[in-house]
Design a protein around this motif. Sequence first.
Motif, PDB file in Angstrom:
ATOM      1  N   MET A   1       7.320   2.227   5.690  1.00  0.00           N
ATOM      2  CA  MET A   1       7.919   1.365   5.253  1.00  0.00           C
ATOM      3  C   MET A   1       8.364   0.028   5.958  1.00  0.00           C
ATOM      4  SD  MET A   1       9.051   3.154   2.663  1.00  0.00           S
ATOM      5  CE  MET A   1      10.519   2.280   1.901  1.00  0.00           C
ATOM      6  N   LYS A   2       7.421  -0.028   6.868  1.00  0.00           N
ATOM      7  CA  LYS A   2       7.358  -1.389   7.353  1.00  0.00           C
ATOM      8  C   LYS A   2       5.855  -1.994   7.172  1.00  0.00           C
ATOM      9  CE  LYS A   2       7.150  -3.711  11.842  1.00  0.00           C
ATOM     10  NZ  LYS A   2       7.322  -3.694  13.381  1.00  0.00           N
ATOM     11  N   HIS A   3       4.878  -1.310   7.343  1.00  0.00           N
ATOM     12  CA  HIS A   3       3.554  -1.709   6.986  1.00  0.00           C
ATOM     13  C   HIS A   3       2.964  -1.212   5.683  1.00  0.00           C
ATOM     14  CE1 HIS A   3       3.568  -1.648  11.833  1.00  0.00           C
ATOM     15  NE2 HIS A   3       3.603  -3.144  11.343  1.00  0.00           N
ATOM     16  N   TYR A   4       3.489  -0.117   5.339  1.00  0.00           N
ATOM     17  CA  TYR A   4       3.079   0.739   4.195  1.00  0.00           C
ATOM     18  C   TYR A   4       3.976   1.724   3.600  1.00  0.00           C
ATOM     19  CZ  TYR A   4       1.889   5.178   6.244  1.00  0.00           C
ATOM     20  OH  TYR A   4       2.157   6.430   6.859  1.00  0.00           O
ATOM     21  N   ILE A   5       3.820   2.067   2.602  1.00  0.00           N
ATOM     22  CA  ILE A   5       4.806   3.509   2.180  1.00  0.00           C
ATOM     23  C   ILE A   5       4.093   4.628   2.205  1.00  0.00           C
ATOM     24  CG2 ILE A   5       6.130   4.179   0.110  1.00  0.00           C
ATOM     25  CD1 ILE A   5       6.537   1.096  -0.481  1.00  0.00           C
ATOM     26  N   HIS A   6       4.517   5.501   2.923  1.00  0.00           N
ATOM     27  CA  HIS A   6       3.791   7.022   3.147  1.00  0.00           C
ATOM     28  C   HIS A   6       4.209   7.794   2.078  1.00  0.00           C
ATOM     29  CE1 HIS A   6       3.976  10.995   5.272  1.00  0.00           C
ATOM     30  NE2 HIS A   6       2.386  10.632   4.877  1.00  0.00           N
TER      31      HIS A   6
ATOM     32  N   LEU B   1       5.619   6.544  -6.038  1.00  0.00           N
ATOM     33  CA  LEU B   1       5.061   5.242  -6.831  1.00  0.00           C
ATOM     34  C   LEU B   1       6.381   4.902  -7.904  1.00  0.00           C
ATOM     35  CD1 LEU B   1       1.394   5.953  -7.865  1.00  0.00           C
ATOM     36  CD2 LEU B   1       2.244   4.071  -6.575  1.00  0.00           C
ATOM     37  N   ASN B   2       6.719   5.797  -8.676  1.00  0.00           N
ATOM     38  CA  ASN B   2       7.666   5.578  -9.972  1.00  0.00           C
ATOM     39  C   ASN B   2       8.853   4.925  -9.278  1.00  0.00           C
ATOM     40  OD1 ASN B   2       6.185   6.325 -11.982  1.00  0.00           O
ATOM     41  ND2 ASN B   2       6.885   8.721 -11.415  1.00  0.00           N
ATOM     42  N   ARG B   3       9.159   5.461  -8.009  1.00  0.00           N
ATOM     43  CA  ARG B   3      10.524   5.002  -7.210  1.00  0.00           C
ATOM     44  C   ARG B   3      10.350   3.350  -6.989  1.00  0.00           C
ATOM     45  NH1 ARG B   3      13.903   7.406  -2.355  1.00  0.00           N
ATOM     46  NH2 ARG B   3      15.433   5.605  -2.143  1.00  0.00           N
ATOM     47  N   TYR B   4       9.236   2.984  -6.355  1.00  0.00           N
ATOM     48  CA  TYR B   4       9.169   1.824  -5.262  1.00  0.00           C
ATOM     49  C   TYR B   4       8.372   0.816  -6.167  1.00  0.00           C
ATOM     50  CZ  TYR B   4      11.163   4.130  -1.512  1.00  0.00           C
ATOM     51  OH  TYR B   4      12.028   5.078  -0.735  1.00  0.00           O
ATOM     52  N   SER B   5       7.590   1.257  -7.182  1.00  0.00           N
ATOM     53  CA  SER B   5       6.606   0.154  -7.664  1.00  0.00           C
ATOM     54  C   SER B   5       7.356  -0.786  -8.545  1.00  0.00           C
ATOM     55  CB  SER B   5       5.543   0.938  -8.832  1.00  0.00           C
ATOM     56  OG  SER B   5       6.128   1.550  -9.758  1.00  0.00           O
ATOM     57  N   ASN B   6       8.484  -0.513  -9.094  1.00  0.00           N
ATOM     58  CA  ASN B   6       9.335  -1.756  -9.548  1.00  0.00           C
ATOM     59  C   ASN B   6      10.420  -2.302  -8.759  1.00  0.00           C
ATOM     60  OD1 ASN B   6       8.262  -1.692 -12.368  1.00  0.00           O
ATOM     61  ND2 ASN B   6       9.181   0.278 -12.472  1.00  0.00           N
TER      62      ASN B   6
ATOM     63  N   LEU C   1       0.891  -1.147  -0.144  1.00  0.00           N
ATOM     64  CA  LEU C   1       0.066   0.048  -0.004  1.00  0.00           C
ATOM     65  C   LEU C   1       0.806   1.319  -0.066  1.00  0.00           C
ATOM     66  CD1 LEU C   1      -2.677   1.536   0.299  1.00  0.00           C
ATOM     67  CD2 LEU C   1      -2.266   1.115   2.825  1.00  0.00           C
ATOM     68  N   PHE C   2       0.484   2.150  -0.876  1.00  0.00           N
ATOM     69  CA  PHE C   2       1.051   3.570  -0.811  1.00  0.00           C
ATOM     70  C   PHE C   2      -0.087   4.500  -0.377  1.00  0.00           C
ATOM     71  CE2 PHE C   2       3.670   1.312  -3.740  1.00  0.00           C
ATOM     72  CZ  PHE C   2       4.915   1.823  -4.045  1.00  0.00           C
ATOM     73  N   SER C   3       0.244   5.067   0.636  1.00  0.00           N
ATOM     74  CA  SER C   3      -1.067   5.959   1.298  1.00  0.00           C
ATOM     75  C   SER C   3      -0.549   7.245   1.894  1.00  0.00           C
ATOM     76  CB  SER C   3      -1.809   5.161   2.215  1.00  0.00           C
ATOM     77  OG  SER C   3      -2.794   5.840   3.109  1.00  0.00           O
ATOM     78  N   THR C   4      -1.432   8.100   1.964  1.00  0.00           N
ATOM     79  CA  THR C   4      -1.259   9.323   2.537  1.00  0.00           C
ATOM     80  C   THR C   4      -1.485   9.108   3.951  1.00  0.00           C
ATOM     81  OG1 THR C   4      -3.562  10.164   2.501  1.00  0.00           O
ATOM     82  CG2 THR C   4      -1.997  10.838   0.594  1.00  0.00           C
TER      83      THR C   4
END
Length: 390
Positions: free
Chosen positions: A332-337, A347-352, A317-320
């Motif tokens: 960076m443990k349960h989700y990406i802030h 999104l561009n950095r971590y989606s791959n 999950l990517f979330s505000t």
Amino acid sequence: MKRLLVLNHFPTVTPPTSGGTLRYFHIYEELSKHFDITLLSQTFGHKQGVFHHSPTFREYKVPKDPYYNKVVQKLQHNELTYEFAMIIQTELSKYPTLFKKHFDTLYPSSHLIVHESPFLLGVDSYIGKDHKPRMYNSHNHEYRLAEQIWKNEKARNYLPTLFDLEKKLVTGADLVFSTSENEKNHFTKMYQANPAKVKIAPNGINPYGWLPRKEEFDKKPVAFFIGADYPPNIESVDFIVHHLAERCTQINFVIAGGCCAPFSNSTAKHNIKLLGRVRHKQKIKLFSESDIAINPMFTGAGVNIKTLEYLSAGIPLFSTLCGVRGLNLTNMKHYIHTEREDFAYKLNRYSNDPNLLKIVAAQGQHYINKNYSWNSIVENMKTEIDKLIH
């Protein structure tokens, strides 16, 4: 078996799909294992009548009342926007409606009266005059939410009325459930309520309702968002359509739910797919097929059920911060802030980076399934209800 009578301005849907209907159905389905539950729901266009979910769990779905047109005429507003739908319900409760007649019939045999929101408080003419306990099972801090998302100036004139209604309900109820510690603090501070009677009943999930996820990521990752036709969700879709999609051209965005409706003519972009409302089975399938989940929420109150579902299903999950409010998740443990200004970059950095995403998804899934199952939430609620009526 003690009898609970529950008032709500919307009906259940089975299987439930939106955040509100998920909470409404699952809490009382679980509580019906311990109490006799009657839901008294207002319905507009849905099936009406008495529905028996189980021998100890039934629902009266009350149709739109003849007084409805009188109220709309009085308000001089016929747009069924989110805020005016709530205001109409509040005004309707001042009349001898069919809903009120059902309440008066069911009231004498009930041991506990439960309000799901302040909007129908006027129906309960006995509150403060009898010795029957009351419970407020809040979905949100409604006044704070309305202050954020009600845009129409005429609607905003009703904010003081909503404040007074929610204050009366929070201070008059014997037991209040809030969805998070943060909401509890707002209730007690804003309404000077006794903190001892405000308990936590977060939104939850069924940890066993998901399909196995696909093993490999697509070359172009699929980012998924789902939401009901509700102002904060529509704001999120607007951000995806008009900001993220053009900055994240190597990601395919799939959007489902009633939140798609306002954008049906505005998505010529090749990397956006609007599905509209989907059935429960299709939703579960979409969860299993998506590479990542996104939750660009910027307004809202309560705990976001879509966040719980994304994480419970094992989707990275990517979330505000607003999207994960009330859940004590770790970045960076349960989700990406992410926030508005860096959402596309993250999104561009971590989606791959599938290895990172798998680790984050596994940790998020474990945390949510351990702490937020409906069963464990309702066990805690039952303990507090037992103190009131046993």
